[in-house]
Design a protein around this motif. Structure first.
Motif, PDB file in Angstrom:
ATOM      1  N   GLY A 164       0.808  -1.206   0.000  1.00  0.00           N
ATOM      2  CA  GLY A 164       0.000   0.000   0.000  1.00  0.00           C
ATOM      3  C   GLY A 164       0.847   1.264   0.000  1.00  0.00           C
ATOM      4  O   GLY A 164       2.070   1.212  -0.147  1.00  0.00           O
ATOM      5  N   HIS A 165       0.204   2.406   0.189  1.00  0.00           N
ATOM      6  CA  HIS A 165       0.892   3.694   0.183  1.00  0.00           C
ATOM      7  C   HIS A 165       1.060   4.266   1.582  1.00  0.00           C
ATOM      8  O   HIS A 165       2.051   4.929   1.878  1.00  0.00           O
ATOM      9  N   VAL A 166       0.076   4.062   2.430  1.00  0.00           N
ATOM     10  CA  VAL A 166       0.133   4.594   3.801  1.00  0.00           C
ATOM     11  C   VAL A 166      -0.273   3.512   4.786  1.00  0.00           C
ATOM     12  O   VAL A 166      -0.894   2.512   4.420  1.00  0.00           O
ATOM     13  N   GLU A 167       0.103   3.730   6.050  1.00  0.00           N
ATOM     14  CA  GLU A 167      -0.338   2.839   7.112  1.00  0.00           C
ATOM     15  C   GLU A 167      -1.007   3.660   8.208  1.00  0.00           C
ATOM     16  O   GLU A 167      -0.782   4.863   8.327  1.00  0.00           O
ATOM     17  N   TYR A 179      -2.309   8.714  10.109  1.00  0.00           N
ATOM     18  CA  TYR A 179      -1.791   8.082   8.894  1.00  0.00           C
ATOM     19  C   TYR A 179      -0.332   8.488   8.720  1.00  0.00           C
ATOM     20  O   TYR A 179       0.049   9.624   9.039  1.00  0.00           O
ATOM     21  N   GLN A 180       0.459   7.566   8.208  1.00  0.00           N
ATOM     22  CA  GLN A 180       1.862   7.849   7.950  1.00  0.00           C
ATOM     23  C   GLN A 180       2.330   7.008   6.772  1.00  0.00           C
ATOM     24  O   GLN A 180       1.681   6.023   6.419  1.00  0.00           O
ATOM     25  N   PRO A 181       3.460   7.397   6.147  1.00  0.00           N
ATOM     26  CA  PRO A 181       3.985   6.576   5.041  1.00  0.00           C
ATOM     27  C   PRO A 181       4.282   5.154   5.508  1.00  0.00           C
ATOM     28  O   PRO A 181       4.601   4.924   6.667  1.00  0.00           O
ATOM     29  N   VAL A 182       4.187   4.226   4.592  1.00  0.00           N
ATOM     30  CA  VAL A 182       4.418   2.815   4.918  1.00  0.00           C
ATOM     31  C   VAL A 182       5.847   2.621   5.421  1.00  0.00           C
ATOM     32  O   VAL A 182       6.810   3.098   4.803  1.00  0.00           O
ATOM     33  N   THR A 183       5.985   1.938   6.559  1.00  0.00           N
ATOM     34  CA  THR A 183       7.311   1.687   7.130  1.00  0.00           C
ATOM     35  C   THR A 183       7.811   0.275   6.846  1.00  0.00           C
ATOM     36  O   THR A 183       8.957  -0.044   7.128  1.00  0.00           O
ATOM     37  N   ILE A 184       6.946  -0.567   6.259  1.00  0.00           N
ATOM     38  CA  ILE A 184       7.344  -1.936   5.944  1.00  0.00           C
ATOM     39  C   ILE A 184       8.094  -1.934   4.615  1.00  0.00           C
ATOM     40  O   ILE A 184       7.601  -1.398   3.618  1.00  0.00           O
TER      41      ILE A 184
END
Length: 204
Positions: A164-167, A179-184
């Motif tokens: 995805g784009h955000v988590e 919401y924040q940018p994906v860290t995975i």
């Protein structure tokens, strides 16, 4: 004549030679141009020799990854990227039919809504809009149904990233969901198969 043959004959007689029909695994699929989508579906519902009074399912399909191997890697097997597929049931005639149409614009797929033909497609069309980005003109309440309101993109498209784009997470200090940018970090997991050196060799 079998029930499937009778349905095939009826579709030919009612829709004419323009009806594009394919048969596979004991099932019929009717291919309909986008500009005849609503009118054809009304005929399928109302004609006594067809009478598909029930729409069991409507779903979107992204054909962008389907290639024709006999024509090379860059040749697309299907005419357009996005399609909508119906699964219809005639209770009175005891037969089923799959109906498919392609949206003419790959960048902004738009089709007429079938809510006035089969009210049961209301949530199905919302799902296809949410997951594939297919817009259904005339739908009374076309909004996301499975993802949340702030979701970016359409997760069932072939080009949508797996992570995805955000988590989303709960922030204890702010006492709210943020919401924040994906860290995975995206990675491909390949299982390791351990075999001995003599695997596959007969032993006597």
């Amino acid at each position: 004549m079998t029930r499937l043959e009778t349905l095939h004959t009826n579709l030919r007689a009612i829709l004419g030679d323009a009806a594009e029909l394919t048969e596979a695994l004991g099932e019929l699929t009717l291919h309909v141009p986008a500009d005849a989508w609503t009118d054809t579906c009304r005929v399928l519902r109302d004609h006594a020799q067809l009478h598909f009074e029930t729409c069991m399912d409507l779903c979107g399909v992204d054909y962008s990854a389907w290639k024709a191997p006999t024509y090379g890697a860059d040749h697309v097997l299907y005419p357009r990227r996005f399609a909508v597929v119906l699964h219809l049931l005639s209770v009175s005639n005891n037969w089923r039919l799959r109906v498919r149409t392609f949206a003419t614009d790959d960048e902004l797929p738009v089709l007429a809504s079938l809510v006035e033909v089969w009210p049961s497609v209301n949530w199905y069309e919302r799902e296809a809009f949410d997951l594939f980005g297919i817009v259904f003109e005339g739908h009374p309440d076309l909004r996301r149904i499975l993802t949340d309101y702030g979701f970016i993109g359409h997760p069932f498209r072939k080009d949508f990233p797996i992570s995805g784009h955000v988590e989303m997470r709960y922030d204890a200090e702010q006492k709210r969901v943020i919401y924040q940018p994906v860290t995975i970090e995206p990675r491909e997991v390949t299982p390791r198969v351990v075999r001995d050196d003599a695997y596959g060799i007969e032993r006597y």
